[in-house]
Design an enzyme around this catalytic site. Structure first.
Site, PDB file in Angstrom:
ATOM      1  N   HIS A 171       2.058   3.594   8.780  1.00  0.00           N
ATOM      2  CA  HIS A 171       2.601   2.436   8.051  1.00  0.00           C
ATOM      3  C   HIS A 171       1.995   1.112   8.513  1.00  0.00           C
ATOM      4  CE1 HIS A 171       6.555   1.227   5.819  1.00  0.00           C
ATOM      5  NE2 HIS A 171       5.584   0.381   5.550  1.00  0.00           N
ATOM      6  N   LYS A 178       5.446   7.328   4.878  1.00  0.00           N
ATOM      7  CA  LYS A 178       4.731   6.589   5.931  1.00  0.00           C
ATOM      8  C   LYS A 178       5.399   6.762   7.286  1.00  0.00           C
ATOM      9  CE  LYS A 178       3.982   3.140   2.312  1.00  0.00           C
ATOM     10  NZ  LYS A 178       5.273   2.985   1.631  1.00  0.00           N
ATOM     11  N   ASN A 235      -1.858  -1.458   6.059  1.00  0.00           N
ATOM     12  CA  ASN A 235      -1.871  -2.729   6.799  1.00  0.00           C
ATOM     13  C   ASN A 235      -2.884  -2.739   7.946  1.00  0.00           C
ATOM     14  OD1 ASN A 235       0.278  -3.985   5.268  1.00  0.00           O
ATOM     15  ND2 ASN A 235       1.676  -2.577   6.297  1.00  0.00           N
ATOM     16  N   ARG A 240      11.919  -2.692 -17.196  1.00  0.00           N
ATOM     17  CA  ARG A 240      10.734  -3.079 -16.417  1.00  0.00           C
ATOM     18  C   ARG A 240       9.993  -1.849 -15.875  1.00  0.00           C
ATOM     19  NH1 ARG A 240      14.267  -7.357 -15.536  1.00  0.00           N
ATOM     20  NH2 ARG A 240      15.135  -6.570 -13.595  1.00  0.00           N
ATOM     21  N   TYR A 258      12.225   3.401   4.899  1.00  0.00           N
ATOM     22  CA  TYR A 258      12.925   2.878   3.712  1.00  0.00           C
ATOM     23  C   TYR A 258      14.338   3.452   3.573  1.00  0.00           C
ATOM     24  CZ  TYR A 258       8.358   1.166   1.923  1.00  0.00           C
ATOM     25  OH  TYR A 258       7.141   0.541   1.749  1.00  0.00           O
ATOM     26  N   ASP A 275       6.301   6.322  -4.037  1.00  0.00           N
ATOM     27  CA  ASP A 275       5.910   5.750  -2.745  1.00  0.00           C
ATOM     28  C   ASP A 275       7.156   5.439  -1.929  1.00  0.00           C
ATOM     29  OD1 ASP A 275       3.683   4.420  -1.083  1.00  0.00           O
ATOM     30  OD2 ASP A 275       5.234   2.874  -1.175  1.00  0.00           O
TER      31      ASP A 275
HETATM   32  N1  LIG Z   1       2.886  -0.452   3.113  1.00  0.00           N
HETATM   33  C1  LIG Z   1       3.658  -1.499   3.251  1.00  0.00           C
HETATM   34  O1  LIG Z   1       3.757  -2.112   4.338  1.00  0.00           O
HETATM   35  C2  LIG Z   1       4.433  -1.986   2.065  1.00  0.00           C
HETATM   36  C3  LIG Z   1       5.003  -3.273   2.077  1.00  0.00           C
HETATM   37  C4  LIG Z   1       5.685  -3.706   0.961  1.00  0.00           C
HETATM   38  C5  LIG Z   1       5.804  -2.880  -0.159  1.00  0.00           C
HETATM   39  N2  LIG Z   1       5.273  -1.634  -0.148  1.00  0.00           N
HETATM   40  C6  LIG Z   1       5.413  -0.694  -1.310  1.00  0.00           C
HETATM   41  O2  LIG Z   1       5.054  -1.392  -2.499  1.00  0.00           O
HETATM   42  C7  LIG Z   1       6.125  -1.358  -3.434  1.00  0.00           C
HETATM   43  C8  LIG Z   1       6.124  -2.566  -4.341  1.00  0.00           C
HETATM   44  O3  LIG Z   1       6.140  -3.756  -3.621  1.00  0.00           O
HETATM   45  P1  LIG Z   1       7.382  -4.743  -3.631  1.00  0.00           P
HETATM   46  O4  LIG Z   1       8.612  -3.997  -3.945  1.00  0.00           O
HETATM   47  O5  LIG Z   1       7.298  -5.498  -2.352  1.00  0.00           O
HETATM   48  O6  LIG Z   1       7.004  -5.799  -4.754  1.00  0.00           O
HETATM   49  P2  LIG Z   1       6.539  -5.803  -6.289  1.00  0.00           P
HETATM   50  O7  LIG Z   1       6.519  -4.440  -6.844  1.00  0.00           O
HETATM   51  O8  LIG Z   1       5.334  -6.659  -6.354  1.00  0.00           O
HETATM   52  O9  LIG Z   1       7.700  -6.652  -6.956  1.00  0.00           O
HETATM   53  C9  LIG Z   1       8.995  -6.157  -7.061  1.00  0.00           C
HETATM   54  C10 LIG Z   1       9.829  -7.275  -7.652  1.00  0.00           C
HETATM   55  O10 LIG Z   1       9.363  -7.588  -8.970  1.00  0.00           O
HETATM   56  C11 LIG Z   1      10.398  -7.369  -9.914  1.00  0.00           C
HETATM   57  N3  LIG Z   1       9.757  -6.736 -11.083  1.00  0.00           N
HETATM   58  C12 LIG Z   1       9.380  -5.444 -11.231  1.00  0.00           C
HETATM   59  N4  LIG Z   1       8.794  -5.259 -12.421  1.00  0.00           N
HETATM   60  C13 LIG Z   1       8.801  -6.444 -13.039  1.00  0.00           C
HETATM   61  C14 LIG Z   1       8.343  -6.873 -14.310  1.00  0.00           C
HETATM   62  N5  LIG Z   1       7.748  -6.022 -15.148  1.00  0.00           N
HETATM   63  N6  LIG Z   1       8.537  -8.177 -14.648  1.00  0.00           N
HETATM   64  C15 LIG Z   1       9.129  -9.027 -13.793  1.00  0.00           C
HETATM   65  N7  LIG Z   1       9.586  -8.686 -12.582  1.00  0.00           N
HETATM   66  C16 LIG Z   1       9.425  -7.396 -12.207  1.00  0.00           C
HETATM   67  C17 LIG Z   1      11.417  -6.494  -9.230  1.00  0.00           C
HETATM   68  O11 LIG Z   1      12.715  -6.810  -9.693  1.00  0.00           O
HETATM   69  P3  LIG Z   1      13.618  -5.693 -10.424  1.00  0.00           P
HETATM   70  O12 LIG Z   1      13.765  -4.559  -9.442  1.00  0.00           O
HETATM   71  O13 LIG Z   1      14.888  -6.412 -10.704  1.00  0.00           O
HETATM   72  O14 LIG Z   1      12.857  -5.302 -11.667  1.00  0.00           O
HETATM   73  C18 LIG Z   1      11.275  -6.909  -7.760  1.00  0.00           C
HETATM   74  O15 LIG Z   1      12.029  -8.062  -7.488  1.00  0.00           O
HETATM   75  C19 LIG Z   1       7.347  -1.250  -2.531  1.00  0.00           C
HETATM   76  O16 LIG Z   1       8.505  -0.857  -3.243  1.00  0.00           O
HETATM   77  C20 LIG Z   1       6.854  -0.241  -1.531  1.00  0.00           C
HETATM   78  O17 LIG Z   1       6.908   1.069  -2.085  1.00  0.00           O
HETATM   79  C21 LIG Z   1       4.579  -1.178   0.937  1.00  0.00           C
END
Ligand SMILES: NC(=O)c1ccc[n+]([C@@H]2O[C@H](COP(=O)([O-])OP(=O)(O)OC[C@H]3O[C@@H](n4cnc5c(N)ncnc54)[C@H](OP(=O)(O)O)[C@@H]3O)[C@@H](O)[C@H]2O)c1
Length: 315
Positions: free
Chosen positions: A116, A83, A160, A268, A54, A49
């Site tokens: 997006h 996106k 969104n 992770r 990004y 994704d």
């Molecule tokens: N469409 C949109 O508007 C939108 C908005 C936000 C995000 N997204 C997409 O969604 C993806 C994921 O969302 P996100 O990056 O915001 O948040 P997330 O995946 O909920 O959380 C990522 C965080 O959790 C940590 N983490 C990952 N695996 C873990 C585990 N097993 N145990 C503990 N901590 C862990 C990561 O740290 P480490 O890297 O140090 O492991 C990072 O700090 C994004 O990368 C993006 O592709 C889309």
């Protein structure tokens, strides 16, 4: 009614298969994104994704191309989502964006392109100044449809968007949205959007499924608890011999969502992919359901005042 294990793929209405666990790549750049994508592919991830905004499509493309060229994977086994940013909604900009994304990702076709955000912005200067613009996204949608018809994009979707905004697209479309990507986790369960989409054959991808605790400063507010610290998850993790993160992801897969967790750590990444055996029973599902608190980590407060920003509705 019994519970069921999460599936490794979600079938889109047009027949394409969306791998249920994708790799989130927001905030991963340069060598870091190269290493993470390479490791993720090694571990079995087949869905990446990304987004035009990004700034990592080129690096992702490099790794995928080298893996395909070396014969270790086939392009058709990878599902690439990108996106369209809020500043590129005009039809001519959609053309530019799709061509750019295909070139950067080094691919003839994109598996899924999402709008997006439902808010349109116009750059006012070269220093990042932006102006709010009212724009009917049916026009953007129609341009996306032309790429599906011609084959360079397989599926199109939204991110969104509120129910009303999805309805606007449905009213004017000739190709249905295949997927809605939205913030979704135990603190923001998005049940009304899930029901709405399910009834219309639109699949769902949960972003920030772990609660995005590494999100940028501008998205941090002092009153927000850390989802992974919630003690309600401890007993569930213990009972299933899984981590709290695996419970959160497994629960979403069991609800029929695709998830796109992001991690830069090898351990992770492996942990987040090892969730297909999580099978929560009815009472455990109810325990997680009771955690819903309407907590949104990505509030997009800088869009306040934009006619398409609806902070009081689910999106
Ligand atoms: N469409 C949109 O508007 C939108 C908005 C936000 C995000 N997204 C997409 O969604 C993806 C994921 O969302 P996100 O990056 O915001 O948040 P997330 O995946 O909920 O959380 C990522 C965080 O959790 C940590 N983490 C990952 N695996 C873990 C585990 N097993 N145990 C503990 N901590 C862990 C990561 O740290 P480490 O890297 O140090 O492991 C990072 O700090 C994004 O990368 C993006 O592709 C889309």
């Amino acid at each position: 009614m019994g519970t069921h294990l999460g599936s490794k793929f979600i079938k889109l209405y047009n027949g394409y298969l969306l791998p249920s666990v994708g790799l989130g790549t927001y905030q991963l750049f340069g060598d870091s994104v190269r290493e993470v994508v390479d490791k993720a592919i090694f571990l079995g991830y087949r869905h990446i994704d990304t987004a035009h905004s990004y700034n990592n499509e080129s690096e992702i493309g490099e790794i995928l191309k080298s893996r395909v060229d070396s014969g270790s994977i086939k392009r058709r086994d990878i599902f690439l989502t990108t996106k369209l940013p809020a500043v590129l909604h005009e039809p001519r900009d959609v053309l530019y964006c799709i061509e750019e994304s295909r070139a950067r990702l080094k691919t003839k076709y994109l598996d899924l392109v999402l709008i997006h955000n439902p808010w349109t912005l116009k750059p006012t200067d070269s220093k990042g100044g932006l102006q709010f613009v009212q724009f009917n996204l049916q026009k953007t949608w129609h341009s996306l449809e032309t790429f599906v018809k011609e084959g360079s994009v397989k599926s199109i979707g939204l991110s969104n968007f509120t129910i009303g905004q999805i309805q606007n697209i449905l009213e004017g479309c000739s190709i249905m949205p295949a997927n809605l990507q939205l913030e979704c986790h135990a603190y923001l369960q998005q049940r009304s959007l899930q029901d709405f989409c399910k009834a219309r054959g639109i699949t769902l991808t949960a972003y920030s499924p772990l609660g995005a605790h590494g999100r940028p400063e501008r998205h941090r507010f002092t009153d927000q608890p850390v989802l992974l610290d919630d003690p309600a998850l401890d007993s569930l993790a213990q009972a299933h011999d899984k981590t709290k993160a695996q419970i959160l992801l497994g629960w979403l897969i069991q609800r029929g969502f695709c998830v796109v967790p992001k991690s830069k750590s090898d351990d992770r990444l492996a942990e987040n992919f090892d969730i297909f055996d999580v099978n929560l029973n009815e009472s455990e599902l109810a325990q997680i359901q009771a955690m819903d608190r309407g907590i949104r980590y990505f509030k997009f407060k800088n869009m306040t005042g934009h006619p398409e920003f609806k902070p009081t509705e689910d999106f």
